[in-house]
Design an enzyme around this catalytic site. Structure first.
Site, PDB file in Angstrom:
ATOM      1  N   GLU A  45       0.823  -1.209   0.000  1.00  0.00           N
ATOM      2  CA  GLU A  45       0.000   0.000   0.000  1.00  0.00           C
ATOM      3  C   GLU A  45       0.859   1.262   0.000  1.00  0.00           C
ATOM      4  O   GLU A  45       1.800   1.387   0.799  1.00  0.00           O
ATOM      5  CB  GLU A  45      -0.911  -0.005   1.230  1.00  0.00           C
ATOM      6  CG  GLU A  45      -1.796   1.217   1.364  1.00  0.00           C
ATOM      7  CD  GLU A  45      -2.742   1.142   2.556  1.00  0.00           C
ATOM      8  OE1 GLU A  45      -3.538   2.081   2.728  1.00  0.00           O
ATOM      9  OE2 GLU A  45      -2.702   0.133   3.301  1.00  0.00           O
ATOM     10  N   LYS A 133      -8.868   3.599  -3.472  1.00  0.00           N
ATOM     11  CA  LYS A 133      -9.536   3.101  -2.269  1.00  0.00           C
ATOM     12  C   LYS A 133     -10.862   3.819  -2.071  1.00  0.00           C
ATOM     13  O   LYS A 133     -10.933   5.047  -2.057  1.00  0.00           O
ATOM     14  CB  LYS A 133      -8.641   3.292  -1.045  1.00  0.00           C
ATOM     15  CG  LYS A 133      -9.193   2.637   0.215  1.00  0.00           C
ATOM     16  CD  LYS A 133      -8.218   2.753   1.371  1.00  0.00           C
ATOM     17  CE  LYS A 133      -8.765   2.033   2.607  1.00  0.00           C
ATOM     18  NZ  LYS A 133      -7.848   2.131   3.751  1.00  0.00           N
ATOM     19  N   CYS A 167      -6.092  -2.577   1.937  1.00  0.00           N
ATOM     20  CA  CYS A 167      -6.196  -2.609   3.394  1.00  0.00           C
ATOM     21  C   CYS A 167      -7.609  -2.980   3.856  1.00  0.00           C
ATOM     22  O   CYS A 167      -8.110  -4.045   3.515  1.00  0.00           O
ATOM     23  CB  CYS A 167      -5.734  -1.263   3.942  1.00  0.00           C
ATOM     24  SG  CYS A 167      -5.277  -1.261   5.692  1.00  0.00           S
TER      25      CYS A 167
END
Length: 320
Positions: A45, A133, A167
């Site tokens: 990430e 995201k 995540c």
């Protein structure tokens, strides 16, 4: 015809707020992974630019130091189509790999917002997908804007059908289902750290989606954080590692479609390789296919709106 593939996770320290150095490291590390046989190379990430934990400690209203560092954060985030992004694409070309990496992505050359993104680049340099995201988690909302569903896609690559999430998106059941429905064979899960719950989320995703999960976690030396940010970074991310020279110690792994490890979590600086067999996904689908024979389309319905979420829409009139 064999359906085995070679995948790798690069678990080496990023250069926080220094994209030029990050690209130099990426070129070297992708080259090393490719030389060792990797066909797909994954980074964690926000690896390009670094996970902005320092920002969480500078969240006070009108903090002048925080404003200055945010300006640098913008400047050290990649813009799709700029020369630095072109260099990233060229790395994939030069080493003949499918490259999947987390990055800080600036919305435009002079834009004021950054996305937590995953870029998937083919060995011909084509940008196959860019996933932003959907919902930054907790204090991450200070750093990153919310993405849309344009990149909530699985794409065909020479190593198989590849998707990815960032995540805590792995606890977003609808996002998971949206990817499961696209015949995902290899899923790249990108993380900053890898505590037990992140490991469990990756293993659950593999079992539920009957796919391989390449779980990429960050190894970060304190020396790779700008000196003026080290105290703030330490406060922002918390005491995750006992070693005072490290912020994050990795924990990357590769997981099979039955939820068991192909490669167990690795701590420390490493390039982690695994051989996977895509036929194993087919074998494991006999008892579970959550969007096929184990789904209930007569009971449940998921609609994904992947239209662009641009805030301004222009309708130009006639030039007459």
């Amino acid at each position: 015809m064999t359906r085995t593939r070679q995948v790798a996770v690069v678990q080496h320290s990023p250069a926080v707020l220094d994209v030029a150095e990050g690209l130099r490291r990426a070129r070297r590390l992708v080259g090393q992974a490719a030389a060792e046989g990797a066909q797909l190379v994954a980074f964690p990430e926000a690896w390009l630019g670094g996970y902005p934990a320092w920002m969480f400690a500078m969240a006070g209203w009108d903090d002048p130091e925080g404003r200055d560092w945010y300006a640098r954060f913008l400047q050290e985030s990649l813009v799709v189509g700029d020369e630095r992004f072109a260099e990233l694409r060229q790395i994939a070309v030069d080493h003949g790999v499918t490259l999947v990496t987390g990055l800080n992505e600036r919305a435009g050359a002079e834009a004021g917002s950054v996305y937590n993104s995953i870029a998937t680049i083919g060995p011909d340099g084509a940008l196959l997908n860019l996933h932003r995201k959907l919902t930054p988690t907790h204090t991450e909302r200070i750093a990153w804007a919310a993405g849309d569903a344009r990149g909530l896609r699985v794409v065909a690559t020479p190593v198989g059908r590849v998707g990815g999430l960032v995540c805590w998106e792995h606890w977003h059941p609808l996002a998971r289902q949206a990817l499961h429905a696209q015949e995902e064979q290899i899923h790249v899960a990108v993380w900053p750290d890898q505590p037990e719950m992140h490991v469990l989320a990756s293993r659950t995703y593999a079992f539920e989606g009957r796919c391989f999960v390449v779980s990429a976690a960050t190894y970060l030396r304190l020396a790779d954080v700008p000196e003026g940010l080290r105290e703030a970074y330490d406060r922002g991310i918390g005491p995750l590692v006992d070693d005072p020279e490290l912020c994050l110690d990795g924990g990357s792994s590769v997981i099979g479609p039955d939820g068991t490890f192909v490669v167990e979590p690795v701590r420390g600086e490493a390039i982690i390789h695994a051989t996977i067999d895509l036929d194993e996904r087919d074998r494991r689908s006999s008892d579970l296919d959550v969007t096929g024979h184990y789904g209930r389309s007569d009971v449940f319905r998921l609609e994904v709106d992947d239209r662009p979420r641009d805030i301004v829409h222009r309708r130009s009139g006639s030039a007459d």
